[in-house]
Design an enzyme around this catalytic site. Structure first.
Site, PDB file in Angstrom:
ATOM      1  N   VAL A 182       0.929  -1.249  -0.066  1.00  0.00           N
ATOM      2  CA  VAL A 182       0.021   0.074  -0.131  1.00  0.00           C
ATOM      3  C   VAL A 182       0.936   1.169   0.244  1.00  0.00           C
ATOM      4  O   VAL A 182       0.689   2.016  -0.912  1.00  0.00           O
ATOM      5  CB  VAL A 182      -0.962  -0.024   1.162  1.00  0.00           C
ATOM      6  CG1 VAL A 182      -1.649   1.332   1.144  1.00  0.00           C
ATOM      7  CG2 VAL A 182      -2.017  -1.204   1.174  1.00  0.00           C
ATOM      8  N   LYS A 224     -12.870  -5.171  10.362  1.00  0.00           N
ATOM      9  CA  LYS A 224     -13.749  -4.168   9.435  1.00  0.00           C
ATOM     10  C   LYS A 224     -14.948  -3.954  10.083  1.00  0.00           C
ATOM     11  O   LYS A 224     -15.569  -3.064   9.876  1.00  0.00           O
ATOM     12  CB  LYS A 224     -13.646  -4.768   7.983  1.00  0.00           C
ATOM     13  CG  LYS A 224     -11.998  -4.598   7.515  1.00  0.00           C
ATOM     14  CD  LYS A 224     -12.249  -5.316   6.224  1.00  0.00           C
ATOM     15  CE  LYS A 224     -10.744  -5.121   5.529  1.00  0.00           C
ATOM     16  NZ  LYS A 224     -10.306  -6.080   4.473  1.00  0.00           N
ATOM     17  N   VAL A 257     -11.794  -0.326   5.314  1.00  0.00           N
ATOM     18  CA  VAL A 257     -12.548  -0.954   5.235  1.00  0.00           C
ATOM     19  C   VAL A 257     -12.948  -0.952   3.737  1.00  0.00           C
ATOM     20  O   VAL A 257     -13.347  -0.008   3.118  1.00  0.00           O
ATOM     21  CB  VAL A 257     -14.142  -0.860   6.039  1.00  0.00           C
ATOM     22  CG1 VAL A 257     -15.116  -1.779   5.714  1.00  0.00           C
ATOM     23  CG2 VAL A 257     -13.673  -0.568   7.544  1.00  0.00           C
ATOM     24  N   GLY A 268      -1.221  -9.390  -4.348  1.00  0.00           N
ATOM     25  CA  GLY A 268      -1.149  -8.538  -3.037  1.00  0.00           C
ATOM     26  C   GLY A 268      -2.446  -8.126  -2.505  1.00  0.00           C
ATOM     27  O   GLY A 268      -2.638  -7.030  -1.975  1.00  0.00           O
ATOM     28  N   LYS A 311      -6.628  -1.454   9.152  1.00  0.00           N
ATOM     29  CA  LYS A 311      -7.893  -1.878  10.077  1.00  0.00           C
ATOM     30  C   LYS A 311      -7.712  -2.348  11.555  1.00  0.00           C
ATOM     31  O   LYS A 311      -8.536  -2.063  12.451  1.00  0.00           O
ATOM     32  CB  LYS A 311      -8.836  -3.175   9.161  1.00  0.00           C
ATOM     33  CG  LYS A 311      -8.076  -4.051   8.728  1.00  0.00           C
ATOM     34  CD  LYS A 311      -7.468  -3.783   7.420  1.00  0.00           C
ATOM     35  CE  LYS A 311      -6.517  -4.613   7.015  1.00  0.00           C
ATOM     36  NZ  LYS A 311      -6.329  -5.090   5.578  1.00  0.00           N
ATOM     37  N   GLY A 322     -11.309  -1.751   0.845  1.00  0.00           N
ATOM     38  CA  GLY A 322     -10.183  -1.258   0.130  1.00  0.00           C
ATOM     39  C   GLY A 322     -10.318   0.053  -0.829  1.00  0.00           C
ATOM     40  O   GLY A 322     -10.699   1.111  -0.117  1.00  0.00           O
TER      41      GLY A 322
HETATM   42  N1  HSE Z   1      -5.809  -8.369   3.034  1.00  0.00           N
HETATM   43  C1  HSE Z   1      -7.093  -7.678   2.825  1.00  0.00           C
HETATM   44  C2  HSE Z   1      -7.902  -8.274   1.988  1.00  0.00           C
HETATM   45  C3  HSE Z   1      -6.689  -6.397   2.180  1.00  0.00           C
HETATM   46  O1  HSE Z   1      -7.967  -9.530   1.422  1.00  0.00           O
HETATM   47  O2  HSE Z   1      -9.366  -7.708   1.972  1.00  0.00           O
HETATM   48  C4  HSE Z   1      -7.727  -5.230   2.464  1.00  0.00           C
HETATM   49  O3  HSE Z   1      -7.863  -4.961   3.463  1.00  0.00           O
END
Ligand code: HSE
Length: 407
Positions: free
Chosen positions: A12, A200, A127, A182, A100, A129
């Site tokens: 990020v 979240k 929350v 990612g 989060k 993305g």
């Molecule tokens: N690892 C988290 C997901 C990243 O897969 O949603 C985003 O918060």
């Protein structure tokens, strides 16, 4: 010129730097000023990376630099991240974070500190993305009365379940792909174990109630015990399988659960696939609202963080009501849900004659499995049903028990 520092140059953090560069003109137009990354802080040396020349290892350099007015905390976790976020706020800098874990644990405290210091603490990417979710939730939906908050809020587990269901990919391979793309956290336990989604949910419920909903109290189950057979039986019964967060605001507390759920085919949430996320919010006046988009990944998450940086520059944000007062999570027996129970037995058709089912199935391909849908019932009632089924002739083992999603 606004100068910022990025703490943590992982997926990020590096995405934020890249997108700031890529969309420089558009961002400057919206912010009214150019935004420059003055420092990047990371444990690694970043040799060969354009950010190498901005690298610092000592947070006091950032903390004591009055030119830096915004700090992006993208370290993750709740230990060092908490220390640096708090110190940044104490030194009068705004903080923008996708973290989060930090917000679920320290949201109330850090928001109070930000208000006291007259700076911003913004967490749009924490929350959903890249989905603009926190902003509409806090600004628009909270003017209504929120009754339930549900959603698919972990991109990794949604990606894995979609790959398993649509392409027959194995769980292990799908998880490996999610890491390469990612989506997953460095340690994916939080993703597949449901803890990321649960945090979240606690953030959304804390905002919805204005009180602290502790994520540790939320019943949390992961996707690690989901098998190919679960998808097949789910589909035959008219469902798809999703990792769901499900919260209901009641007078004396909240009902809250994060677990794999069967979602009726035809429900909008059943169409949320791959790393997409959705929040499904039921409000008293607005009725059902769905906020949908890319829930994980470098650029979607960076985009949400940058929208917060722009908000912080222009001081264009509404305040959050999230006090440290506790909002209790009600005991898990409060969840009344239909269940699909699948058992292994000698004679499935015979066993099904003795169970109380809304709908039941046997499949030729699985001559030793019986599955049935129960009426809505509490967790205790389900446990009692299972205890009785275990006494039936030919019963071998309980293969799976899945809740059916309902608001
Ligand atoms: N690892 C988290 C997901 C990243 O897969 O949603 C985003 O918060």
């Amino acid at each position: 010129m606004v100068k910022i520092a990025i703490l943590g140059y992982g997926v990020v953090g590096s995405g934020v730097a890249e997108v700031l560069q890529m969309n420089q003109a558009q961002i400057a137009k919206r912010a009214g000023e150019n935004i420059e990354v003055k420092y990047v802080m990371d444990l690694r040396d970043l040799s060969g990376d354009p950010a190498e020349k901005l690298l610092v290892k000592d947070f006091t350099i950032i903390e004591n630099d009055p030119e830096v007015t915004i700090v992006v905390e993208s370290i993750g976790g709740e230990t060092i991240a908490y220390d640096f976020a708090k110190r940044a706020l104490l030194s009068g800098k705004s903080v923008c974070t996708p973290n989060k874990a930090l917000m679920a644990k320290y949201g109330a405290e850090l928001l109070a500190l930000a208000a006291e210091k007259g700076v911003a603490l913004l967490f749009e990417a924490s929350v959903g993305g890249g989905i603009p979710l926190i902003r509409p939730f806090n600004d628009a939906l909270l003017t209504d009365e929120i009754e339930t908050v549900s959603g698919i809020l972990n991109g990794t587990s949604n990606y894995i379940l979609t790959e398993m269901s649509e392409n027959g990919t194995s769980y292990a391979q799908a998880l490996k792909n999610a890491q390469e793309l990612g989506y997953a956290e460095q340690d994916p336990t939080a993703d597949v174990g449901g803890f990321d989604a649960c945090r979240k949910l606690s953030i959304l419920l804390s905002l919805a109630t204005g009180k602290q909903v502790d994520y540790e109290e939320i019943l949390t189950e992961g996707i690690d015990k989901i098998s190919t057979e679960d998808f097949i039986f789910a589909s035959e019964l008219g469902f798809t399988l999703k990792q769901i967060v499900n919260g209901r605001i009641c007078k004396n507390g909240v009902e809250a659960i994060t677990a794999p759920f069967l979602v009726p085919l035809g429900h909008p949430m059943s169409t949320v696939n791959e790393a997409y996320n959705a929040a499904w919010v039921k409000c008293k006046a607005a009725d059902n609202v769905m906020l949908y988009g890319s829930g994980a990944g470098k650029y979607p998450t960076a985009s949400a963080v940058i929208s917060n940086i722009v908000d912080a520059v222009g001081a264009k944000y509404t305040s959050f009501v999230w006090s440290a007062e506790k909002m209790p999570v009600l005991p898990s027996d409060a969840y009344v849900k239909s269940k699909v129970i699948r058992v292994s037995c000698d004679n499935p058709s015979e066993l099904l004659k003795s169970v109380k089912a809304e709908k039941s199935i046997t499949l030729e391909k699985y001559p030793n499995f019986a599955a049935w849908l129960t009426a809505p019932q509490t967790e205790t009632e389900t446990a009692a049903v299972i205890a009785e089924v275990k006494k039936l002739p030919g019963f071998k083992s309980v293969e799976q028990v899945l809740r059916v999603f309902s608001e």
